[in-house]
Design an enzyme around this catalytic site. Structure first.
Site, PDB file in Angstrom:
ATOM      1  N   HIS A 131       1.950  -7.232  -4.173  1.00 17.38           N
ATOM      2  CA  HIS A 131       2.714  -6.478  -3.175  1.00 17.38           C
ATOM      3  C   HIS A 131       3.912  -7.303  -2.707  1.00 17.38           C
ATOM      4  O   HIS A 131       4.017  -7.683  -1.539  1.00 17.38           O
ATOM      5  CB  HIS A 131       1.823  -6.100  -1.993  1.00 17.38           C
ATOM      6  CG  HIS A 131       0.773  -5.098  -2.323  1.00 17.38           C
ATOM      7  ND1 HIS A 131      -0.521  -5.454  -2.655  1.00 17.38           N
ATOM      8  CD2 HIS A 131       0.812  -3.743  -2.397  1.00 17.38           C
ATOM      9  CE1 HIS A 131      -1.236  -4.371  -2.895  1.00 17.38           C
ATOM     10  NE2 HIS A 131      -0.452  -3.318  -2.751  1.00 17.38           N
ATOM     11  N   HIS A 158       8.100   0.320   1.856  1.00 22.79           N
ATOM     12  CA  HIS A 158       6.749   0.863   2.053  1.00 22.79           C
ATOM     13  C   HIS A 158       5.670  -0.211   2.129  1.00 22.79           C
ATOM     14  O   HIS A 158       4.600   0.023   2.700  1.00 22.79           O
ATOM     15  CB  HIS A 158       6.411   1.845   0.930  1.00 22.79           C
ATOM     16  CG  HIS A 158       5.988   1.188  -0.342  1.00 22.79           C
ATOM     17  ND1 HIS A 158       6.873   0.554  -1.185  1.00 22.79           N
ATOM     18  CD2 HIS A 158       4.770   1.057  -0.922  1.00 22.79           C
ATOM     19  CE1 HIS A 158       6.229   0.077  -2.222  1.00 22.79           C
ATOM     20  NE2 HIS A 158       4.952   0.357  -2.090  1.00 22.79           N
ATOM     21  N   ASP A 178       4.247   4.774  -6.091  1.00 25.76           N
ATOM     22  CA  ASP A 178       3.455   3.581  -5.804  1.00 25.76           C
ATOM     23  C   ASP A 178       2.585   3.185  -6.987  1.00 25.76           C
ATOM     24  O   ASP A 178       2.292   2.002  -7.187  1.00 25.76           O
ATOM     25  CB  ASP A 178       2.593   3.828  -4.566  1.00 25.76           C
ATOM     26  CG  ASP A 178       2.109   2.546  -3.924  1.00 25.76           C
ATOM     27  OD1 ASP A 178       2.686   1.478  -4.221  1.00 25.76           O
ATOM     28  OD2 ASP A 178       1.163   2.597  -3.124  1.00 25.76           O
TER      29      ASP A 178
END
Length: 831
Positions: A422, A462, A576
């Site tokens: 991430h 995000h 995503d």
């Protein structure tokens, strides 16, 4: 008859029982005593107390006899009062009510010395709280040690209610856990006083209330009582111990408090907790000793309460310090990750001055759904992110300030932590897929411009400030992370934190790209960003999956707010998960990063004494099985739904199906070799990858072709830029400002720049006129220079062109220069 005589005055009148009750309720000067001594005439502070006719017979009977006609001589210890009349009146009421219905046997222990700081310092050793206490016992006065609980002198036993200092050591070790400390205190008190039940109240100094503790959970129940309410309030307000033999006759007793614990009280002793600063900490009530609480119990509680009060005070202080630390951590959580990082002005100006670029600048396949965007290299991520806003027309439509947009992109990239998955490259990959989806005709017709802009900003931010852990890890009670404290009540802890970070960025002056929007439009975009960022939580997607299927089966209605919301959530979830819809080589490398992050969380959970999930335990996790299950339940359905709405994205559904077959083939290859799967090295094995393609090719040649499709060079999560041939690069007229320039721009090496300039000089020698009209300055173009100076052609070029034309001479009519407008007008006039 009971006779009371003073040394210098006749006997005073006896107050009535009603007066006794009123004085008890007021609490002003009511001093009862139930301590009984041996018979005999005793002088008590200037007053001698005599018994009736049956006094001699009752000398061996226990104190507190129920017979109203049998009295004995009572000796009271000296009281520390200056007002002898108040003391005499209280003694009269106690003796008058002995054995009657008003005899509830309360002892307000005023004979216990006032708790002062000096007295407490004598009791507690003068050492720091962190030092081990070595003194075994607390000394007590001889007068206090000789305490009798029996009326018969022959049966009297001298008890020493000494409190070992080891108890205080034990309490101090538990000051970091208030519930455990109180539990230990109660266990010790019940053991030494033989009480059956208890109740604990802590003093809320701000609200002047007593807060009830729960016996079973040892947590605050939230039930509060005012000071002066019931026996507890009386003890708290007077700071005196009350020993009550019969609670049913006590005017202060209130059953509401005892109902909280389901206690049927018969007798009790309630004592205050007063710390070394003479501040009230709380009240502890012990219930139901078999024969009632004795004077010996009071002496023990007197000493014991000092230890208890100071231990609880230290525990409360430690809890307050921890709360302050938590608040500080919360403030740190609200700070933008990377906020302290310095964004260099040269980096900002590099993006500001960078010309508008077409997507072909990065790769000829950059707009392909199957293209892995990480392969362009991290040094192109900022430039490509700027291009997304330009290509979709948002910069012109919403008048986005280029400097603020550049600062926002740089600040967002700094806001991502260096975790394995991430990170900033993941955010860029998600934004790239969202850009591909937003530029399709289906999405242009289905969503408004503001919704598309909201999606692009949300994809960029995000996962900002992601910690590399899951929501379940954040919400575990053992961790008590600041994020869980902030967002656990609403769910989706990390997603709400990402949204909070995004809004803080957009509200900064340097990043306020939406400043030109009306307030209503700004609120709409912010609300949309919030909804779509929360949609990245997989659990939230699973809850909406059936609604999305219903929307597709019934037909998409662009006028329906719910349909637009579901479509945006679907696009966000697909973006995503887009790494799994590329070629298998890219999917494998990304899966390795994901499990590196999972294993790091699993190791942390093991250190904290929590058993991790199987997929997060590096010793038990089996990646192929987890990936097969994930793609079958979540990945494949998501891209099937997207292909139903966006026909241009059907290749993503085919790619993820092919990757699913490849994971199955990988499982078949390595299942029989457990030693090969102890680490993640097998995910990088090129020979194993070729064998997987061979297996899939036998089953489905088309799937093998899709899974093995590679875009060279491919550097998943790498920092090496794509090296295309600069001279052979073509833009097909899309990049107007860089048609003549090179594709590498400022990132090309000096050798490449010199090679380009030398080639341009060679070309300029072949055509002098073209060289004049297209001068090259530092690798730039005449179009670029004219754009910088304005739309007009520089005068020096026109002057040079006229000189060349006037000097030209040719016998060919087609090559002769055309006459100017002035010459034509002069010729016509002469005619």
């Amino acid at each position: 008859m009971l006779e009371l005589r003073r040394n210098s005055s006749p006997s005073s009148a006896h107050p009535s029982p009603q007066t006794n009750c009123q004085n008890s309720q007021r609490g002003d000067g009511l001093h009862h005593h139930h301590h009984e001594a041996a018979s005999g005439s005793t002088c008590c502070g200037g007053m001698t107390v005599f018994t009736g006719a049956n006094a001699a017979k009752s000398s061996n009977e226990p104190a507190g006899s129920a017979s109203p006609t049998v009295w004995r001589k009572t000796s009271h210890p000296p009281l520390h009062f200056n007002n002898n009349e108040t003391r005499n009146r209280n003694l009269q009421m106690q003796l008058k009510n002995r054995g009657t219905k008003d005899d509830w046997g309360a002892s307000l222990r005023y004979d216990i010395e006032e708790p002062t700081s000096s007295g407490l310092l004598e009791l507690l050793p003068d050492v720091p709280i962190v030092r081990k206490l070595s003194r075994p016992l607390v000394k007590m006065d001889d007068q206090d040690d000789a305490c009798s609980v029996a009326s018969n002198e022959s049966d009297r036993t001298v008890l020493s209610p000494l409190v070992p200092m080891s108890i205080f050591d034990q309490f101090l070790c538990l000051t970091n856990n208030l519930s455990a400390l109180i539990s230990c205190i109660i266990a010790e008190a019940k053991k030494n006083t033989e009480a059956e039940d208890y109740a604990v109240f802590l003093h809320d100094e701000d609200n002047k209330q007593m807060v009830l503790f729960n016996n079973e959970t040892m947590l605050m129940t939230g039930k509060k009582f005012d000071m002066g309410y019931g026996i507890v309030g009386k003890v708290a307000s007077t700071m005196r111990t009350m020993n009550i033999r019969d609670v049913s006759r006590c005017p202060f007793f209130n059953e509401e408090i005892d109902e909280q614990f389901s206690i049927k009280a018969r007798n009790l002793i309630a004592f205050p907790l007063i710390d070394s600063s003479c501040s009230l900490i709380g009240v502890i009530v012990l219930y139901n000793k078999e024969n009632g609480f004795s004077r010996h119990d009071e002496k023990y509680i007197k000493r014991f309460s000092y230890f208890v009060a100071n231990s609880i005070a230290h525990a409360i202080l430690a809890k307050q310090i921890e709360e302050v630390r938590t608040r500080i951590h919360m403030v740190e959580e609200f700070k933008i990750q990377g906020e302290d990082a310095v964004i260099e002005e040269v980096d900002i100006m590099r993006l500001v001055n960078d010309p508008l670029r077409d997507w072909r600048y990065f790769s000829q396949n950059f707009a392909d759904f199957s293209f892995p965007p990480r392969s362009v290299g991290e040094n192109h991520f900022h430039r490509a992110s700027m291009m997304f806003f330009e290509d979709l027309g948002f910069s012109m439509l919403y008048k986005l300030n280029k400097r603020k947009l550049s600062y926002l992109v740089l600040r967002v990239s700094a806001g991502y932590r260096p975790v394995p998955y991430h990170n900033w490259s993941h955010a860029f990959a998600v934004t790239h897929f969202c850009w591909l989806t937003l530029r399709t005709d289906a999405i242009r017709r289905a969503l408004s411009d503001m919704e598309r802009l909201s999606l692009l900003i949300a994809c960029l931010c995000h996962d900002i400030d992601h910690r590399g852990t899951t929501n379940s890890f954040q919400m575990q009670s053992l961790q008590k992370t600041p994020l869980s404290v902030l967002y656990s009540t609403e769910g989706s802890v990390l997603e709400r934190h990402h949204f909070a970070q995004t809004i803080k960025l957009l509200q900064q002056e340097e990043c306020s790209i939406l400043e030109n929007l009306p307030a209503a439009d700004f609120r709409t975009i912010v609300n949309t960003i919030r909804e779509v960022i929360l949609a990245t939580d997989i659990s939230a997607h699973l809850r909406k999956q059936e609604r999305i299927k219903t929307m597709i089966s019934e037909g998409y209605n662009p006028m329906s707010f719910d349909h637009r919301y579901l479509l945006m959530c679907l696009v966000m979830t697909a973006s995503d998960l887009s790494d799994q819809a590329k070629n298998f080589h890219n999917a494998k490398r990304i899966a390795e990063n994901i499990y590196l992050e999972f294993f790091a969380q699993g190791d942390l959970e093991l250190q904290l004494g929590v058993k991790p999930l199987e997929m997060m335990d590096r010793t038990n996790a089996y990646v192929p099985t987890v990936q097969i299950d994930f793609l079958f339940k979540i990945g494949v359905p998501v891209f099937q739904l997207l292909a139903s709405v966006v026909p241009e994205g059907r290749t993503t559904s085919e790619a993820i199906d092919a990757n699913h077959l490849c994971w199955v083939a990988l499982d078949e290859e390595v299942r029989n070799n457990p030693s090969a799967t102890n680490t993640l090295e097998y995910l990088r094995d090129e020979n194993l990858e070729r064998r997987i393609y061979d297996r899939v090719r036998k089953q489905d040649p088309r799937a093998a072709e899709i899974a093995s499709k590679r875009f060279e060079p491919v550097y998943a999560n790498g920092s090496v830029p794509q090296t295309q041939d600069i001279l052979d690069h073509r833009f097909d007229g899309y990049d107007k400002k860089y048609q003549i320039g090179c594709s590498g721009g400022q990132n090309q090496s000096n050798g490449k720049q010199q090679q380009i300039r030398s080639l341009q000089k060679i070309r300029s020698k072949t055509s002098e006129d073209d060289a004049l009209l297209k001068p090259m300055d530092n690798g730039g173009s005449v179009a670029a220079s004219s754009t910088r100076r304005g739309s007009r052609t520089p005068r020096r070029l026109w002057r040079r062109a006229r000189q060349l034309i006037s000097s030209m001479s040719s016998s060919c009519a087609s090559c002769s220069p055309l006459p100017s407008r002035r010459q034509v007008s002069e010729d016509s006039e002469s005619c």
